[in-house]
Design a protein around this motif. Structure first.
Motif, PDB file in Angstrom:
ATOM      1  N   LEU A  52       0.816  -1.207   0.000  1.00 40.42           N
ATOM      2  CA  LEU A  52       0.000   0.000   0.000  1.00 40.42           C
ATOM      3  C   LEU A  52       0.855   1.265   0.000  1.00 40.42           C
ATOM      4  O   LEU A  52       0.408   2.319  -0.463  1.00 40.42           O
ATOM      5  N   ARG A  56      -1.398   3.172  -5.581  1.00 41.84           N
ATOM      6  CA  ARG A  56      -2.391   4.242  -5.532  1.00 41.84           C
ATOM      7  C   ARG A  56      -3.796   3.646  -5.471  1.00 41.84           C
ATOM      8  O   ARG A  56      -4.061   2.600  -6.063  1.00 41.84           O
ATOM      9  N   PHE A  57      -4.696   4.360  -4.807  1.00 39.34           N
ATOM     10  CA  PHE A  57      -6.064   3.878  -4.681  1.00 39.34           C
ATOM     11  C   PHE A  57      -6.709   3.683  -6.044  1.00 39.34           C
ATOM     12  O   PHE A  57      -7.409   2.693  -6.269  1.00 39.34           O
ATOM     13  N   HIS A  65      -6.810   0.897   1.926  1.00 37.33           N
ATOM     14  CA  HIS A  65      -6.066   2.134   1.756  1.00 37.33           C
ATOM     15  C   HIS A  65      -6.306   3.086   2.925  1.00 37.33           C
ATOM     16  O   HIS A  65      -5.468   3.946   3.208  1.00 37.33           O
ATOM     17  N   TYR A  68      -4.400  -0.564   6.992  1.00 33.87           N
ATOM     18  CA  TYR A  68      -4.442  -2.026   7.035  1.00 33.87           C
ATOM     19  C   TYR A  68      -4.054  -2.485   8.435  1.00 33.87           C
ATOM     20  O   TYR A  68      -3.090  -1.994   9.027  1.00 33.87           O
ATOM     21  N   SER A 113     -11.564  -5.529  -2.330  1.00 31.29           N
ATOM     22  CA  SER A 113     -10.564  -4.939  -1.437  1.00 31.29           C
ATOM     23  C   SER A 113      -9.472  -5.941  -1.093  1.00 31.29           C
ATOM     24  O   SER A 113      -8.298  -5.574  -0.968  1.00 31.29           O
ATOM     25  N   VAL A 117      -5.201  -6.066  -3.054  1.00 29.54           N
ATOM     26  CA  VAL A 117      -3.967  -5.956  -2.275  1.00 29.54           C
ATOM     27  C   VAL A 117      -3.283  -7.313  -2.124  1.00 29.54           C
ATOM     28  O   VAL A 117      -2.269  -7.427  -1.437  1.00 29.54           O
TER      29      VAL A 117
END
Length: 474
Positions: A52, A56-57, A65, A68, A113, A117
């Motif tokens: 993260l 970037r989101f 984001h 975590y 989500s 990641v």
């Protein structure tokens, strides 16, 4: 809405898709709860906080984001499990349309989500497939409402891309798909053989040729028939479902085959599903704003289909690719090339102070991937063993161990309990070993005679070190 916008004869298809995808979400969140933290958590092999820090989101949308933590991951997984169970139990069937849609979209957002990641441990095509199907199913509506036909057609379009994309990858890839010999090797060299893979591998070669021909028809011809009138579309859906059941019997591919079978239900005539499912009340209650939303979503997904459709026609076809970070419309494919020999990485440890030719090395056993030649291959699908699958990929490039591998060795040297729970057997239950190494082996299925003589499923040959003997630094 125009005539034909609703499909009362497809209410059973809706039922199958909703219950089935709810079950797939349940599996996915259970896997995340059990495996995410040791693989990707704060102290995992590829920690999410590091990812993260450079992501970037807008490139990888995720609730993580915001921040975590392993606690937040557990909360996300538990909420996903709870919502999945409500769907599997059919509770949303009686809910208002907005609440039904919201339930599915929350499931989709939570799993997106996690996937966004998850890095290499979540790089499999069936992650995007679950997300794409999970987004679509949100707009089917509860059981009391009319079935929106455009959503069922979008499910067929998804099934088309899954099958036709895989078929084109094969035709453009390994010559063994064209000369019909790929399945002479594939049952033995696939990522995670199951209890029947040995028997499939030992079938006569003429049957392997028929398997390949059946695969070509299911992936290159049947996808077009999905859009024909009944009963042709039903025939195509049933043929695709049959080939996926064959794959379920012969290997472990997580929930890929299960979702593909569920997608095939979108092409089946209601009368066909009625032969295997109990009758129910067919509702034709129309919710006008819901129809408008379905129309808007359909237009959006048709527009987003441009890149995936173009990719199908491209000479350099991408496999299992997403063209936007929400993974709403993707491209799929698998096994464009088939390995002819099977390689496995076996991790061994010792407590000896000095390493000599007489050193006793003890092996760690994984849950699903081959290890002890006498251990029967296991059935895990539709559950997914992420570490076992990545170990198969690691063995394909012995000169370049993946970046998660050294941290994995270090975790074992420290006797990390969370990491050890991912394995089947820890040969050092009292305290961690002093030294670890990884050895590369060539594996092959035994013959009928060898099975009778030794009881072994595999015969293996040591090729050399994969990772040199390693100790913890002082």
């Amino acid at each position: 809405m125009p005539e034909g916008f609703h499909a009362p004869d497809l209410w059973l298809a809706r039922l199958v898709l909703q219950r089935g995808l709810g079950f797939c979400y349940l599996l996915a969140f259970l896997v995340a709860l059990a495996q995410f933290r040791p693989l990707l958590g704060e102290h995992g092999l590829l920690p999410v906080p590091r990812f993260l820090a450079r992501a970037r989101f807008r490139d990888a949308p995720s609730v993580f984001h915001l921040r975590y933590s392993d606690r937040l991951l557990v909360a996300v997984a538990l909420v996903g499990i709870l919502l999945s169970l409500t769907v599997v139990l059919g509770l949303p069937d009686a809910w208002p349309v907005p609440l039904t849609i919201a339930t599915w979209l929350v499931l989709w957002a939570l799993y997106l989500s996690i996937v966004n990641v998850g890095q290499t441990f979540y790089s499999f095509g069936w992650e995007s497939l679950l997300l794409e199907a999970g987004f679509l199913v949100a707009f089917l509506g509860p059981a009391w409402s009319a079935v929106p036909a455009p959503v069922l057609w979008l499910f067929r379009w998804l099934l088309f891309r899954v099958e036709f994309g895989a078929g084109l990858i094969k035709l453009r890839g390994d010559p063994c798909w064209r000369d019909l010999t790929c399945l002479d090797y594939h049952h033995e060299t696939q990522p995670m053989p199951n209890p029947l893979s040995w028997y499939f591998h030992r079938m006569p070669r003429q049957l392997h040729r028929m398997e390949v021909l059946g695969s070509h028809f299911a992936q290159l011809v049947a996808p077009f028939l999905l859009f024909f009138p009944q009963p042709i579309a039903t025939f195509a859906g049933l043929f695709i479902a049959l080939t996926q059941m064959w794959l379920l019997l012969s290997g472990n591919y997580s929930w890929l085959n299960l979702i593909t079978i569920l997608l095939a239900a979108s092409a089946l005539d209601g009368a066909v599903l009625g032969h295997v499912l109990p009758p129910g009340h067919v509702s034709t209650s129309v919710v006008p704003w819901h129809d408008g939303l379905v129309l808007a979503v359909t237009v959006l997904l048709v527009v987003l289909s441009y890149q995936p459709a173009r990719n199908l026609l491209a000479r350099e076809q991408l496999m299992n690719a997403s063209f936007e970070p929400l993974r709403l419309v993707n491209t799929y494919g698998a096994f464009g090339s088939v390995t002819r020999e099977r390689y496995e990485v076996v991790i061994e440890g010792t407590n000896d102070e000095r390493l000599t030719p007489a050193t006793e090395w003890r092996e760690y056993e994984f849950r699903g991937k081959p290890g002890d030649p006498k251990r029967h291959p296991s059935q895990w699908a539709p559950y997914h063993l992420r570490l076992d699958w990545l170990m198969w990929f690691a063995a394909l490039s012995p000169a370049y161990p993946p970046r998660w591998f050294p941290p994995f060795i270090e975790k074992l040297l420290r006797g990390d309990a969370a990491t050890l729970r991912l394995l089947r057997h820890n040969p050092f239950p009292e305290h961690p070993p002093r030294t670890l190494r990884a050895v590369l082996y060539r594996y092959r299925f035994t013959t009928w005679q060898e099975r009778r003589d030794t009881g072994a499923w595999w015969e293996r040959t040591r090729l050399g070190d994969y990772f040199p003997p390693t100790r913890l630094s002082a």
